[in-house]
Motif scaffolding. Structure first.
Motif, PDB file in Angstrom:
ATOM      1  N   MET A   1       0.834  -1.212   0.000  1.00 43.47           N
ATOM      2  CA  MET A   1       0.000   0.000   0.000  1.00 43.47           C
ATOM      3  C   MET A   1       0.870   1.264   0.000  1.00 43.47           C
ATOM      4  O   MET A   1       0.609   2.229  -0.722  1.00 43.47           O
ATOM      5  CB  MET A   1      -0.920  -0.005   1.221  1.00 43.47           C
ATOM      6  CG  MET A   1      -2.032  -1.032   1.161  1.00 43.47           C
ATOM      7  SD  MET A   1      -3.209  -0.682  -0.189  1.00 43.47           S
ATOM      8  CE  MET A   1      -2.725  -1.910  -1.369  1.00 43.47           C
ATOM      9  N   VAL A   2       1.918   1.255   0.850  1.00 38.37           N
ATOM     10  CA  VAL A   2       2.804   2.429   0.903  1.00 38.37           C
ATOM     11  C   VAL A   2       3.483   2.645  -0.442  1.00 38.37           C
ATOM     12  O   VAL A   2       3.594   3.777  -0.931  1.00 38.37           O
ATOM     13  CB  VAL A   2       3.857   2.250   2.019  1.00 38.37           C
ATOM     14  CG1 VAL A   2       4.912   3.355   1.945  1.00 38.37           C
ATOM     15  CG2 VAL A   2       3.191   2.262   3.381  1.00 38.37           C
ATOM     16  N   HIS A   3       3.899   1.549  -1.066  1.00 36.27           N
ATOM     17  CA  HIS A   3       4.574   1.665  -2.366  1.00 36.27           C
ATOM     18  C   HIS A   3       3.616   2.234  -3.414  1.00 36.27           C
ATOM     19  O   HIS A   3       3.996   3.124  -4.197  1.00 36.27           O
ATOM     20  CB  HIS A   3       5.083   0.297  -2.804  1.00 36.27           C
ATOM     21  CG  HIS A   3       5.742   0.295  -4.141  1.00 36.27           C
ATOM     22  ND1 HIS A   3       6.990   0.839  -4.360  1.00 36.27           N
ATOM     23  CD2 HIS A   3       5.312  -0.148  -5.360  1.00 36.27           C
ATOM     24  CE1 HIS A   3       7.309   0.726  -5.633  1.00 36.27           C
ATOM     25  NE2 HIS A   3       6.307   0.121  -6.263  1.00 36.27           N
ATOM     26  N   LEU A   4       2.382   1.737  -3.448  1.00 33.47           N
ATOM     27  CA  LEU A   4       1.418   2.232  -4.439  1.00 33.47           C
ATOM     28  C   LEU A   4       1.109   3.706  -4.210  1.00 33.47           C
ATOM     29  O   LEU A   4       0.860   4.456  -5.161  1.00 33.47           O
ATOM     30  CB  LEU A   4       0.126   1.405  -4.376  1.00 33.47           C
ATOM     31  CG  LEU A   4       0.225  -0.022  -4.913  1.00 33.47           C
ATOM     32  CD1 LEU A   4      -1.058  -0.785  -4.658  1.00 33.47           C
ATOM     33  CD2 LEU A   4       0.528  -0.009  -6.416  1.00 33.47           C
ATOM     34  N   LEU A   5       1.123   4.137  -2.937  1.00 35.70           N
ATOM     35  CA  LEU A   5       0.841   5.542  -2.641  1.00 35.70           C
ATOM     36  C   LEU A   5       2.013   6.450  -2.983  1.00 35.70           C
ATOM     37  O   LEU A   5       1.836   7.643  -3.223  1.00 35.70           O
ATOM     38  CB  LEU A   5       0.489   5.707  -1.158  1.00 35.70           C
ATOM     39  CG  LEU A   5      -0.876   5.155  -0.740  1.00 35.70           C
ATOM     40  CD1 LEU A   5      -1.000   5.141   0.765  1.00 35.70           C
ATOM     41  CD2 LEU A   5      -1.992   5.989  -1.356  1.00 35.70           C
ATOM     42  N   ARG A   6       3.216   5.887  -3.044  1.00 31.80           N
ATOM     43  CA  ARG A   6       4.405   6.712  -3.296  1.00 31.80           C
ATOM     44  C   ARG A   6       4.719   6.886  -4.782  1.00 31.80           C
ATOM     45  O   ARG A   6       5.389   7.846  -5.156  1.00 31.80           O
ATOM     46  CB  ARG A   6       5.626   6.089  -2.603  1.00 31.80           C
ATOM     47  CG  ARG A   6       5.600   6.222  -1.091  1.00 31.80           C
ATOM     48  CD  ARG A   6       6.749   5.430  -0.481  1.00 31.80           C
ATOM     49  NE  ARG A   6       8.036   5.950  -0.896  1.00 31.80           N
ATOM     50  CZ  ARG A   6       8.711   6.912  -0.272  1.00 31.80           C
ATOM     51  NH1 ARG A   6       8.187   7.437   0.823  1.00 31.80           N
ATOM     52  NH2 ARG A   6       9.872   7.325  -0.692  1.00 31.80           N
TER      53      ARG A   6
ATOM     54  N   PRO B   1      -0.560  11.276  -8.997  1.00 34.90           N
ATOM     55  CA  PRO B   1      -0.655  10.186  -8.017  1.00 34.90           C
ATOM     56  C   PRO B   1      -1.213   8.909  -8.648  1.00 34.90           C
ATOM     57  O   PRO B   1      -2.246   8.932  -9.309  1.00 34.90           O
ATOM     58  CB  PRO B   1      -1.608  10.753  -6.959  1.00 34.90           C
ATOM     59  CG  PRO B   1      -1.569  12.224  -7.145  1.00 34.90           C
ATOM     60  CD  PRO B   1      -1.321  12.470  -8.595  1.00 34.90           C
ATOM     61  N   TYR B   2      -0.519   7.805  -8.413  1.00 39.38           N
ATOM     62  CA  TYR B   2      -0.903   6.526  -9.014  1.00 39.38           C
ATOM     63  C   TYR B   2      -2.185   5.979  -8.398  1.00 39.38           C
ATOM     64  O   TYR B   2      -2.922   5.238  -9.043  1.00 39.38           O
ATOM     65  CB  TYR B   2       0.249   5.536  -8.803  1.00 39.38           C
ATOM     66  CG  TYR B   2       0.211   4.295  -9.650  1.00 39.38           C
ATOM     67  CD1 TYR B   2       0.087   4.353 -11.035  1.00 39.38           C
ATOM     68  CD2 TYR B   2       0.320   3.035  -9.067  1.00 39.38           C
ATOM     69  CE1 TYR B   2       0.076   3.212 -11.804  1.00 39.38           C
ATOM     70  CE2 TYR B   2       0.313   1.880  -9.832  1.00 39.38           C
ATOM     71  CZ  TYR B   2       0.184   1.974 -11.200  1.00 39.38           C
ATOM     72  OH  TYR B   2       0.167   0.834 -11.969  1.00 39.38           O
ATOM     73  N   MET B   3      -2.456   6.322  -7.126  1.00 39.86           N
ATOM     74  CA  MET B   3      -3.631   5.787  -6.439  1.00 39.86           C
ATOM     75  C   MET B   3      -4.841   6.712  -6.534  1.00 39.86           C
ATOM     76  O   MET B   3      -5.842   6.504  -5.849  1.00 39.86           O
ATOM     77  CB  MET B   3      -3.297   5.516  -4.973  1.00 39.86           C
ATOM     78  CG  MET B   3      -2.448   4.284  -4.756  1.00 39.86           C
ATOM     79  SD  MET B   3      -3.258   2.761  -5.271  1.00 39.86           S
ATOM     80  CE  MET B   3      -4.425   2.534  -3.948  1.00 39.86           C
ATOM     81  N   SER B   4      -4.750   7.770  -7.339  1.00 36.49           N
ATOM     82  CA  SER B   4      -5.915   8.621  -7.563  1.00 36.49           C
ATOM     83  C   SER B   4      -6.979   7.783  -8.268  1.00 36.49           C
ATOM     84  O   SER B   4      -6.655   6.925  -9.086  1.00 36.49           O
ATOM     85  CB  SER B   4      -5.508   9.809  -8.440  1.00 36.49           C
ATOM     86  OG  SER B   4      -6.619  10.595  -8.751  1.00 36.49           O
ATOM     87  N   PRO B   5      -8.260   7.945  -8.005  1.00 36.03           N
ATOM     88  CA  PRO B   5      -8.901   8.980  -7.179  1.00 36.03           C
ATOM     89  C   PRO B   5      -9.178   8.555  -5.757  1.00 36.03           C
ATOM     90  O   PRO B   5      -9.888   9.262  -5.044  1.00 36.03           O
ATOM     91  CB  PRO B   5     -10.203   9.187  -7.934  1.00 36.03           C
ATOM     92  CG  PRO B   5     -10.553   7.818  -8.416  1.00 36.03           C
ATOM     93  CD  PRO B   5      -9.243   7.174  -8.757  1.00 36.03           C
ATOM     94  N   VAL B   6      -8.607   7.403  -5.312  1.00 38.02           N
ATOM     95  CA  VAL B   6      -8.840   6.977  -3.929  1.00 38.02           C
ATOM     96  C   VAL B   6      -8.063   7.900  -2.988  1.00 38.02           C
ATOM     97  O   VAL B   6      -8.618   8.482  -2.055  1.00 38.02           O
ATOM     98  CB  VAL B   6      -8.402   5.513  -3.747  1.00 38.02           C
ATOM     99  CG1 VAL B   6      -8.627   5.065  -2.312  1.00 38.02           C
ATOM    100  CG2 VAL B   6      -9.171   4.614  -4.713  1.00 38.02           C
ATOM    101  N   ILE B   7      -6.774   8.038  -3.228  1.00 37.32           N
ATOM    102  CA  ILE B   7      -5.924   8.968  -2.480  1.00 37.32           C
ATOM    103  C   ILE B   7      -4.999   9.652  -3.474  1.00 37.32           C
ATOM    104  O   ILE B   7      -4.163   8.969  -4.086  1.00 37.32           O
ATOM    105  CB  ILE B   7      -5.095   8.240  -1.406  1.00 37.32           C
ATOM    106  CG1 ILE B   7      -6.022   7.526  -0.426  1.00 37.32           C
ATOM    107  CG2 ILE B   7      -4.195   9.223  -0.670  1.00 37.32           C
ATOM    108  CD1 ILE B   7      -5.284   6.667   0.575  1.00 37.32           C
TER     109      ILE B   7
END
Length: 498
Positions: A449-454, A461-467
């Motif tokens: 999860m941390v890697h996907l968010l970074r 951001p790769y995890m948009s639109p969640v974060i």
């Protein structure tokens, strides 16, 4: 020899008396001996430069403007093309040559040679000391066929080919708008590969476009054989196992992303095209989702999304349960597992790694063999080896079911690169489970999860639109809302408000 050339003919308007005005240029001067020597020297230099390339043809032709040396590559230009575009006009309608050719301004021998080995025909006019180039590239190309790697039941079936012009025309056939722009670049110091950056002007995020162009300008790689090479060189996080740009061979997928403001990169000799920026959730979206009813599309999309997390956790959970946490299993299931593993001498970690590696070998061998043989080897090899391994006491029969299910789940994402990523991440989870059980799996999941968010995709951001959260984008997230509600562009591709 005096040479006259018709340069202009004008007609008066309809209300005025028609008149024809014909002008002739001043007769061209005979080339001096020095110029003749320079032409001869240049021809000799080109011959020397291409002395080990057997398909380069040098042919002298007598024309109205004197002797012309025609230089072309026999393997890149068809005979009929040479006949209709060069030889007949040279000997009969030489003005046509001047209309369709480009004048070569540079005197660099390497540049002239590069044109020839790129499929151009270079013309040396001995008397006028003129160099012209005609694009006569006509090597055989593959026709448009059905897509094999992104096949769908509903919707168009045509796929991109290795021709840059054909691929762009397939998109322009779908988007007939002057807003559709394409800019061409040449990359690769040894391959001189053409790429085309395509976008919808007025919709695309200009900042994204500038970032992409800047990265292309800074490229210093000698050779490009496919767009996947370019993708790896310009992606944001090259050490990440996750693909940060979308690859597709479908023109309808490209058209949809262009309408949403994304940027598409085409490359000659590549049947895949690159789309950027994209998000992690878009890796599980297929263009067929938009051809299906929203209920069916949402169900299939959820299956792909949660299938990714299942495929990386099923076999690690088997290792954790048997190694550290047998109490999490129902008593009957635990008895079956122990009975199944009664003859297995290895701990669960090595048992799982053994069968996972066998699956990898079968998959890799099957993909390298001819299609019919590969399918047979995959089916027969899987059944025979699986059955023999169970009977030999190397693995349990329950593990065979879990590994087969995990392998099938890994192929659910529409992009093959995501399937490869799930295989790599699964090994991290298996080793973590073997070392620390469920606690190790939690650590691995936290890392994931941390890697996907970074990581980012073209700076987004790769995890948009969640974060970061974008409520309107969630309408086209894991659940696809009805098409009438999908009216807004994605936040990742919107231009910032000024």
């Amino acid at each position: 020899m005096k040479i006259g050339k018709l340069v202009r003919a004008t007609l008066g308007g309809s209300s005025q008396k028609k008149s024809t005005k014909i002008e002739y240029e001043e007769p061209m001067q005979e080339p001096t001996q020095e110029q003749k020597d320079q032409v001869t020297e240049r021809l000799e230099n080109i011959k020397k430069q291409t002395s080990e390339i057997d398909d380069i043809i040098f042919k002298k032709i007598a024309t109205d403007e004197g002797v012309v040396t025609v230089i072309y590559s026999n393997s890149l230009v068809e005979k009929m093309t040479m006949q209709t575009m060069v030889f007949i006009p040279l000997t009969n309608y030489i003005n046509q040559i001047h209309q369709v050719s480009d004048s070569i301004e540079d005197k660099d021998i390497q540049g002239i040679t590069t044109r020839v080995i790129s499929g151009h025909t270079v013309l040396f006019f001995h008397n006028t000391f003129q160099l012209l180039s005609i694009d006569t590239y006509s090597a055989p190309t593959r026709s448009i066929t059905n897509t094999e790697v992104e096949s769908t039941v509903i919707g168009p079936q045509d796929a991109f080919t290795e021709s840059l012009e054909t691929n762009i025309s397939l998109v322009k056939r779908r988007i007939k708008s002057p807003m559709l722009k394409n800019e061409t670049f040449t990359i690769g110091t040894e391959t001189d590969t053409k790429i085309s950056v395509v976008y919808m002007d007025g919709i695309v995020n200009k900042d994204n476009l500038e970032v992409l162009k800047d990265r292309i300008d800074k490229l210093d790689h000698p050779a490009y054989t496919d767009v996947t090479i370019l993708k790896q060189l310009i992606e944001d996080n090259p050490l990440s196992p996750f693909p940060q740009y979308y690859l597709t061979v479908r023109p309808d997928t490209v058209s949809g992303y262009l309408h949403d403001g994304r940027i598409v990169v085409f490359m000659e000799n590549s049947s895949a095209v690159m789309i950027c920026p994209v998000t992690f959730m878009e890796m599980f979206m297929s263009v067929e989702d938009y051809y299906n009813r929203w209920t069916t599309a949402s169900l299939l999309r959820m299956l792909r999304f949660f299938g990714f997390f299942l495929t990386i956790t099923i076999t690690p959970l088997y290792v954790s349960a048997l190694t550290f946490h047998p109490e999490i299993l129902p008593y009957e299931l635990l008895l079956n597992l122990q009975e199944s593993r009664a003859k297995v001498p290895f701990p669960p970690l090595f048992e799982v790694l053994f069968i996972e590696l066998i699956i990898e070998v079968l998959r890799e061998a099957g993909s390298r063999m001819p299609a019919k043989v590969g399918q047979t080897i995959g089916i027969v090899g899987g059944i025979v080896i699986g059955t023999a391994a169970v009977e030999a006491g190397l693995i349990s029969n329950i593990l065979v079911v879990l590994v087969a299910t995990s392998a099938l789940l890994s192929f659910l994402p529409p992009i093959f690169l995501v399937s490869n990523t799930s295989r790599f991440v699964r090994y991290i989870f298996i080793i973590s489970a073997g070392l620390f059980g469920l606690f190790g799996q939690m650590i691995a999941f936290t890392w994931l999860m941390v890697h996907l968010l970074r990581i980012d995709s073209l700076g987004k951001p790769y995890m948009s639109p969640v974060i970061p959260r974008k409520a309107t984008d969630l309408l086209n997230g894991i659940i696809r809302f009805p098409t009438k509600y999908l009216t807004k562009k994605s936040g990742i591709s919107k231009s910032p408000k000024k």
